[in-house]
Design a protein around this motif. Sequence first.
Motif, PDB file in Angstrom:
ATOM      1  N   ILE A 142       0.877  -1.171   0.000  1.00 27.01           N
ATOM      2  CA  ILE A 142       0.000   0.000   0.000  1.00 27.01           C
ATOM      3  C   ILE A 142       0.914   1.220   0.000  1.00 27.01           C
ATOM      4  O   ILE A 142       1.911   1.250   0.718  1.00 27.01           O
ATOM      5  N   ILE A 144       1.115   5.796  -1.074  1.00 30.22           N
ATOM      6  CA  ILE A 144       0.479   7.046  -1.479  1.00 30.22           C
ATOM      7  C   ILE A 144       1.356   7.679  -2.555  1.00 30.22           C
ATOM      8  O   ILE A 144       2.567   7.834  -2.367  1.00 30.22           O
ATOM      9  N   THR A 150      -2.831   9.968  -3.963  1.00 30.77           N
ATOM     10  CA  THR A 150      -3.847   8.927  -4.079  1.00 30.77           C
ATOM     11  C   THR A 150      -3.334   7.591  -3.557  1.00 30.77           C
ATOM     12  O   THR A 150      -2.129   7.340  -3.519  1.00 30.77           O
ATOM     13  N   ILE A 151      -4.281   6.725  -3.161  1.00 31.68           N
ATOM     14  CA  ILE A 151      -3.932   5.400  -2.654  1.00 31.68           C
ATOM     15  C   ILE A 151      -3.530   4.499  -3.814  1.00 31.68           C
ATOM     16  O   ILE A 151      -4.234   4.413  -4.827  1.00 31.68           O
ATOM     17  N   ARG A 152      -2.420   3.829  -3.653  1.00 32.10           N
ATOM     18  CA  ARG A 152      -1.943   2.864  -4.641  1.00 32.10           C
ATOM     19  C   ARG A 152      -1.704   1.541  -3.937  1.00 32.10           C
ATOM     20  O   ARG A 152      -1.251   1.514  -2.801  1.00 32.10           O
ATOM     21  N   TYR A 153      -2.017   0.433  -4.618  1.00 34.93           N
ATOM     22  CA  TYR A 153      -1.726  -0.877  -4.042  1.00 34.93           C
ATOM     23  C   TYR A 153      -1.196  -1.809  -5.124  1.00 34.93           C
ATOM     24  O   TYR A 153      -1.335  -1.547  -6.322  1.00 34.93           O
ATOM     25  N   ASP A 166      -3.471   2.344  -9.238  1.00 36.07           N
ATOM     26  CA  ASP A 166      -3.668   3.639  -8.609  1.00 36.07           C
ATOM     27  C   ASP A 166      -5.174   3.842  -8.533  1.00 36.07           C
ATOM     28  O   ASP A 166      -5.854   3.922  -9.562  1.00 36.07           O
ATOM     29  N   THR A 167      -5.711   3.911  -7.328  1.00 34.34           N
ATOM     30  CA  THR A 167      -7.158   3.981  -7.158  1.00 34.34           C
ATOM     31  C   THR A 167      -7.748   5.327  -7.545  1.00 34.34           C
ATOM     32  O   THR A 167      -8.969   5.453  -7.687  1.00 34.34           O
ATOM     33  N   VAL A 171      -5.900  10.909  -0.428  1.00 35.19           N
ATOM     34  CA  VAL A 171      -5.853  10.924   1.032  1.00 35.19           C
ATOM     35  C   VAL A 171      -5.457  12.330   1.469  1.00 35.19           C
ATOM     36  O   VAL A 171      -4.521  12.922   0.912  1.00 35.19           O
ATOM     37  N   ILE A 179      -6.594   3.354   6.151  1.00 33.66           N
ATOM     38  CA  ILE A 179      -6.601   2.705   4.837  1.00 33.66           C
ATOM     39  C   ILE A 179      -6.605   1.195   5.022  1.00 33.66           C
ATOM     40  O   ILE A 179      -5.821   0.657   5.812  1.00 33.66           O
ATOM     41  N   THR A 190     -10.695  -1.600  -1.552  1.00 31.78           N
ATOM     42  CA  THR A 190      -9.996  -0.568  -0.783  1.00 31.78           C
ATOM     43  C   THR A 190     -11.017   0.217   0.020  1.00 31.78           C
ATOM     44  O   THR A 190     -12.058   0.628  -0.508  1.00 31.78           O
ATOM     45  N   LEU A 192     -11.420   3.534   2.767  1.00 31.57           N
ATOM     46  CA  LEU A 192     -10.829   4.738   3.343  1.00 31.57           C
ATOM     47  C   LEU A 192     -11.753   5.216   4.453  1.00 31.57           C
ATOM     48  O   LEU A 192     -12.932   5.520   4.198  1.00 31.57           O
TER      49      LEU A 192
END
Length: 255
Positions: A142, A144, A150-153, A166-167, A171, A179, A190, A192
């Motif tokens: 996980i 940023i 942005t949140i990335r996983y 990349d969602t 954040v 998260i 995901t 938040l």
Amino acid sequence: MPDVWEIANGLDPLVDDSLLGDDGDDRNNLQEYLDGTDPNIYDEYNPIPDLERGLVAYYPFDGDTNDYSLYGNTGHPSGNSIFVDGNNSPAISFDGSSYVSSEVSPLLGTQITMSAWVNPRSQSYDNYTNGGIILNGGDYEIAITANTNTIRYALTNVTNTPFWVDTDIPVSLNEWSHIVVSYDGSKIITYLNGTEVHRGSYSGTMPSTPYPLGIGGRFLSQGGSVHNDGWYSLFNGEVDEVKICLLYTSPSPRD
């Protein structure tokens, strides 16, 4: 059930005793493991919060970098990692050049849930992940992203098919956010701050990995001219209550 849990509770890891149970509460050993109760003591059913089911790594950062799961894989701080007042408890602060590492990364399977409280500052761009929160090579992570926050996983299965997403969900900077990224073998969700914000499709068993677990940074081994052995994608901000579970779970008000 993990061998370490069976041994800690006086069970034999070489025997398939998941459906057994003799403490009189009508729940077998597997149910006791999933619910976080003692298989040797009669107890009322009182399940633990979802984000503690199947827990294989837990770093609360309450003044130390110890792993408070049964596995006890102590984290080792590097650089200017300091403890600060966090989200209702102490937290660890990274300055973009520091991280916590553990030599042993949790064994993986068909499900995983990663979660953390974060209070990010602006992240620096690199060619890999940018601001890494929970990372293990490229097998799971996980992070940023820089610029957009942005949140990335990412996940990788045993066929070495990486899934980087990349969602596009930002954040807030300089604020605490929770998260959660959870994979059940066919989908990745995901959350938040307790709300589902992104959903993706993926399948396959996740591999056991030779890479160390990183919190606040990602270890990469030598890749020719691409990079040297070292830690990359260093996080800038504060991190608290890092949990990794080998089950698909979702947030609850208690988590």
